[in-house]
Design a protein around this motif. Sequence first.
Motif, short mmCIF file in Angstrom:
data_model
loop_
_atom_site.label_atom_id
_atom_site.label_comp_id
_atom_site.label_asym_id
_atom_site.label_seq_id
_atom_site.Cartn_x
_atom_site.Cartn_y
_atom_site.Cartn_z
N GLY A 142 0.75 -1.18 0.10
CA GLY A 142 -0.02 0.07 0.02
C GLY A 142 0.85 1.35 0.04
N GLY A 143 0.19 2.57 -0.37
CA GLY A 143 1.06 3.71 -0.37
C GLY A 143 0.99 4.30 1.06
N SER A 144 2.14 4.92 1.30
CA SER A 144 2.40 5.92 2.58
C SER A 144 0.87 6.49 3.06
CB SER A 144 3.48 6.78 2.29
OG SER A 144 3.36 7.85 1.28
N ASP A 145 0.22 7.13 2.11
CA ASP A 145 -0.88 7.80 2.46
C ASP A 145 -1.93 7.09 3.43
OD1 ASP A 145 -0.33 10.05 1.12
OD2 ASP A 145 -1.16 9.47 -0.70
N ALA A 146 -1.92 5.94 3.15
CA ALA A 146 -2.89 4.95 3.88
C ALA A 146 -2.30 3.84 4.75
CB ALA A 146 -3.85 4.12 3.00
N ALA A 147 -1.01 4.39 5.24
CA ALA A 147 -0.17 3.32 5.93
C ALA A 147 -0.78 2.86 7.44
CB ALA A 147 1.22 4.25 6.47
#
Length: 416
Positions: A142-147
Amino acid sequence: MNLQATFESTREASRGLGLVPTETIDALLLDLAETAVAQTPFLLAENEKDLARMTPDDPKYDRLTLTSARIQAIADDIRNVARLTSPLGEMLLQKELPNGLQISKVRVPLGVVGVIYEARPNVTFDVFSLCFKTGNACILKGGSDAAHSNAAIMTVIQEVILRHNLDPAIVALLPPDRQATEALLQAVGFVDVLIPRGSQQLIDFVRSNAKVPVIETGAGIVHTYFDETADLAKGRAIVANAKTRRVSVCNALDCLLLHQARLVDLPALVAPLAAANVLLYADAQAFAALRGLYPTDMLQPATDEHFGTEFLSLKMAVKTVNNLEEALTHIAHHSSKHSEAIVSESPVHIEQFLNSVDAAAVYANASTAFTDGAQFGLGAEIGISTQKLHARGPMGLEELTSYKWIVRGDGQIRNG
């Protein structure tokens, strides 16, 4: 995290997944649905940590947002997956050759599915449920935005897996950093197929750099053509729904194509968009038809860059065409081959559109908002494939399988 060890553990765990009884799979998924709902306060609290780092006007903000209703919808999708018949073991072909060999073609898991995605925490639940139902292990990046959100969801999933006495290595969540992305792209021998979900930039990067097979789930540059024979009431509802139901998803409408004979109806056609604060980028003819009849602060002249743009926001382009052929040409030049629609009362025009447009999903007199695995009766989806090899459109259970040939003999040998 030791990425190499994670890949090895997931690959090893995948080997036994095809032997897990259907009853165990379905029971675990139903338990996961219930646990997700029960853990709503925890999931929302962690999601809020991610949201606090993003401005609400970011197109990804809506995709990132979890709510109680969305978690309930995710749980419903998981239940739907549990209730579907597994495609594993399905006999696709069976025959006996003149030499007595019995040949069958049978559905089997892909093996290990890797998914790279951005600010979409629901993907974590969706991918695991679909992969588990089809006997696939999965590695998620997943991306860092949704970590925080993804980590919380993985905690819930792992809790349920352990409760059912299965190997937690059947699903892995990699760190949200570039090193993990690069490692996953190079995971030859550990990952059977890699699926990127997100922006065109992400998809292009994965396609250009991956050494493992890739299934593209492309961006959605979506058109709806309002034909000279179109019903105005149907068109108003379809255009409004396709544009405003949820602007941040890939099946949202980006460009309205309008037959020039219907310019007089354009203000009425887009009136619901004004109420929803949709900014229109209109070509010269459409702009003239809307001037004074659409809010001035939400109407701007279109430039070339507005056509072929996935807006992911309350913005839409409007293009006037002289006939169906011109509409088809525009779509061919600007479409991402995701979802395209025609509003028309002409059976001839409808069939020409449906047969001519090259897209994963093509609609007649319906909103493109239906391009969705759950809406198509697939339970959920792992993505919308815009390519033509292996899978196209919403990818459900069948699209997460391959097949193998099984040959049964009684001592036959080949001569010559």
